[in-house]
Design a protein around this motif. Structure first.
Motif, PDB file in Angstrom:
ATOM      1  N   LEU A  51       0.838  -1.194   0.000  1.00 25.80           N
ATOM      2  CA  LEU A  51       0.000   0.000   0.000  1.00 25.80           C
ATOM      3  C   LEU A  51       0.875   1.247   0.000  1.00 25.80           C
ATOM      4  O   LEU A  51       1.699   1.415   0.909  1.00 25.80           O
ATOM      5  N   PRO A  52       0.739   2.128  -0.975  1.00 22.10           N
ATOM      6  CA  PRO A  52       1.487   3.387  -0.974  1.00 22.10           C
ATOM      7  C   PRO A  52       0.982   4.298   0.152  1.00 22.10           C
ATOM      8  O   PRO A  52      -0.116   4.094   0.684  1.00 22.10           O
ATOM      9  N   PRO A  53       1.758   5.312   0.526  1.00 25.65           N
ATOM     10  CA  PRO A  53       1.378   6.178   1.653  1.00 25.65           C
ATOM     11  C   PRO A  53      -0.020   6.775   1.543  1.00 25.65           C
ATOM     12  O   PRO A  53      -0.763   6.811   2.533  1.00 25.65           O
ATOM     13  N   HIS A  54      -0.430   7.235   0.338  1.00 20.40           N
ATOM     14  CA  HIS A  54      -1.740   7.885   0.242  1.00 20.40           C
ATOM     15  C   HIS A  54      -2.878   6.896   0.476  1.00 20.40           C
ATOM     16  O   HIS A  54      -3.933   7.251   1.027  1.00 20.40           O
ATOM     17  N   THR A  55      -2.692   5.631   0.086  1.00 19.51           N
ATOM     18  CA  THR A  55      -3.721   4.623   0.320  1.00 19.51           C
ATOM     19  C   THR A  55      -3.772   4.235   1.788  1.00 19.51           C
ATOM     20  O   THR A  55      -4.856   4.081   2.368  1.00 19.51           O
ATOM     21  N   LYS A  57      -2.973   6.105   4.250  1.00 17.96           N
ATOM     22  CA  LYS A  57      -3.593   7.230   4.952  1.00 17.96           C
ATOM     23  C   LYS A  57      -5.110   7.188   4.795  1.00 17.96           C
ATOM     24  O   LYS A  57      -5.862   7.438   5.744  1.00 17.96           O
ATOM     25  N   MET A  58      -5.575   6.868   3.614  1.00 23.51           N
ATOM     26  CA  MET A  58      -7.015   6.799   3.376  1.00 23.51           C
ATOM     27  C   MET A  58      -7.664   5.733   4.258  1.00 23.51           C
ATOM     28  O   MET A  58      -8.716   5.951   4.862  1.00 23.51           O
ATOM     29  N   ILE A  59      -7.024   4.553   4.353  1.00 24.15           N
ATOM     30  CA  ILE A  59      -7.605   3.453   5.119  1.00 24.15           C
ATOM     31  C   ILE A  59      -7.461   3.676   6.626  1.00 24.15           C
ATOM     32  O   ILE A  59      -8.412   3.473   7.396  1.00 24.15           O
ATOM     33  N   ALA A  60      -6.258   4.105   7.043  1.00 21.85           N
ATOM     34  CA  ALA A  60      -5.959   4.198   8.478  1.00 21.85           C
ATOM     35  C   ALA A  60      -6.472   5.480   9.115  1.00 21.85           C
ATOM     36  O   ALA A  60      -6.787   5.487  10.313  1.00 21.85           O
ATOM     37  N   GLN A  65     -11.378   7.187  10.750  1.00 27.94           N
ATOM     38  CA  GLN A  65     -11.922   8.320  11.489  1.00 27.94           C
ATOM     39  C   GLN A  65     -13.370   8.585  11.088  1.00 27.94           C
ATOM     40  O   GLN A  65     -14.198   8.950  11.929  1.00 27.94           O
ATOM     41  N   GLY A  66     -13.679   8.393   9.817  1.00 26.12           N
ATOM     42  CA  GLY A  66     -15.056   8.565   9.367  1.00 26.12           C
ATOM     43  C   GLY A  66     -16.006   7.594  10.042  1.00 26.12           C
ATOM     44  O   GLY A  66     -17.128   7.957  10.430  1.00 26.12           O
ATOM     45  N   LEU A  67     -15.569   6.346  10.207  1.00 27.38           N
ATOM     46  CA  LEU A  67     -16.391   5.359  10.905  1.00 27.38           C
ATOM     47  C   LEU A  67     -16.616   5.757  12.358  1.00 27.38           C
ATOM     48  O   LEU A  67     -17.742   5.678  12.875  1.00 27.38           O
ATOM     49  N   HIS A 292     -12.011  -0.168  -2.389  1.00 32.09           N
ATOM     50  CA  HIS A 292     -11.291   1.097  -2.221  1.00 32.09           C
ATOM     51  C   HIS A 292      -9.812   0.865  -1.889  1.00 32.09           C
ATOM     52  O   HIS A 292      -8.979   1.710  -2.163  1.00 32.09           O
ATOM     53  N   ALA A 293      -9.494  -0.308  -1.314  1.00 33.17           N
ATOM     54  CA  ALA A 293      -8.109  -0.586  -0.937  1.00 33.17           C
ATOM     55  C   ALA A 293      -7.231  -0.802  -2.164  1.00 33.17           C
ATOM     56  O   ALA A 293      -6.187  -0.157  -2.326  1.00 33.17           O
ATOM     57  N   TRP A 294      -7.632  -1.716  -3.054  1.00 32.39           N
ATOM     58  CA  TRP A 294      -6.739  -2.000  -4.198  1.00 32.39           C
ATOM     59  C   TRP A 294      -6.876  -0.979  -5.324  1.00 32.39           C
ATOM     60  O   TRP A 294      -5.907  -0.721  -6.023  1.00 32.39           O
ATOM     61  N   VAL A 295      -8.041  -0.375  -5.468  1.00 29.83           N
ATOM     62  CA  VAL A 295      -8.169   0.654  -6.508  1.00 29.83           C
ATOM     63  C   VAL A 295      -7.340   1.877  -6.137  1.00 29.83           C
ATOM     64  O   VAL A 295      -6.599   2.425  -6.964  1.00 29.83           O
TER      65      VAL A 295
END
Length: 339
Positions: A51-55, A57-60, A65-67, A292-295
């Motif tokens: 996972l690259p940094p931007h992905t 960050k999106m997941i973690a 935080q949205g959840l 959303h993870a692999w895309v």
């Protein structure tokens, strides 16, 4: 009393009321909000080639935080307001009116577990397998699947076969039996494994909240459900009021590795009560099966296979073995010889 005295008295009374209201507001604002747990590794570095940094960050950060923000809004002013994530999942799962609370809490819990069982590979290696070879859980994997590669192939096949979003787990029972189990949508193993244990408490540690032990009595259905009334839904999302039968009635519901008692004796394995195998499942690792993870990571819409190939480079096998040792200490089973 003079007009001046009346004004002073009214001012004092007004100040008292304002102070009381302010105190109440402070008490409301001090409710326990669910907060995101920081990762043990830097987000800026990503997860190797997985996972690259931007992905990451999106997941973690963004997704997690949205959840939690939505869960905090949903439980405000309810009996779940000051409950931990684990308590919320357990209690909301038994209440068909708490579907959103369950979904947000369970998804946050699963996402945390996923992020906790991975870490960037070391600088001098492409994975963490070097610290895993010869461990107890490695020997059990080899015993069940023949080799680590065969296990990884079976696990990845379960992921590739999942059409909807969800999670795929490596699980163990107290006898050291291993299995691969999918949960769909926001489903969680926590409800299946609703029995107090060290790993049950681990769920609370994973999200960085206070450890609140449950007694077995607290995990039973409400008393009204024990007096002959209809059973609660087995899933707050499906609304089923009974346990759904397996697709093949000749196969067990759980996709759990099953021992053959006679074959086990021939192999030097302890004889096990078939009814005890897979009775309570404890999670050892999981992977997020969300598009959303692999895309987002650049694998493309159909990139799930490559996503899984790279997942194995970041699995924290040392943590997996530690969890396994907690729920299935070696005295509970025959330890296969080291290859």
């Amino acid at each position: 009393m003079s007009a001046f005295g009346l004004r002073l008295s009214a001012s004092a009374s007004r100040a008292t009321r304002l102070a009381s209201a302010s105190a109440r507001a402070c008490r409301v604002q001090s409710r326990a909000l669910h907060k995101r747990k920081e990762l043990s590794y830097p987000i800026e570095g990503g997860l190797g080639t997985f996972l690259p940094p931007h992905t990451l960050k999106m997941i973690a950060e963004d997704y997690q935080q949205g959840l939690l923000d939505r869960l905090n809004d949903q439980v405000r002013g309810t009996a779940l307001e000051n409950k931990s994530i684990v308590q919320t999942v357990v209690e909301a799962a038994r209440d068909p009116n708490k579907i959103l609370e369950f979904n947000y809490a369970s998804e946050a819990l699963n996402n945390s577990f996923f992020l906790e069982c991975v870490k960037p590979p070391p600088a001098d290696a492409t994975s963490h397998e070097h610290s895993f070879i010869g461990s107890y859980v490695h020997r059990r994997i080899s015993h069940h699947w023949g080799s680590l590669a065969h296990f990884q192939s079976s696990f990845s096949a379960a992921v590739l076969g999942m059409f909807s979003s969800g999670w795929v787990w490596l699980v163990a029972d107290k006898n050291g039996t291993l299995g691969i189990v999918p949960t769909f949508g926001t489903g969680t193993l926590l409800i299946r494994s609703g029995k107090p244990s060290e790993t049950f408490l681990e769920w609370q540690r994973l999200v960085g909240e206070a450890i609140v032990p449950y007694s077995e009595r607290e995990l039973l259905p409400p008393s009204s459900q024990l007096s002959g009334s209809p059973p609660p839904p087995t899933s707050p999302t499906s609304g089923l009021s009974h346990t759904a039968p397996p697709l093949n009635p000749h196969q067990p519901v759980r996709s759990m590795f099953r021992y053959n008692a006679r074959a086990s004796n021939l192999d030097g394995e302890k004889s096990l009560d078939p009814e005890s195998v897979g009775g309570v499942l404890y999670p050892l690792l999981c992977v997020s099966v969300h598009e959303h993870a692999w895309v987002s990571a650049g694998y493309g819409v159909w990139g799930k296979e490559e996503y899984m190939k790279r997942f194995w480079t970041v699995v924290d096998w040392q943590k997996v073995n530690t969890l396994f040792m907690k729920v299935a200490p070696p005295q509970n089973y025959s330890v296969p010889p080291q290859a």
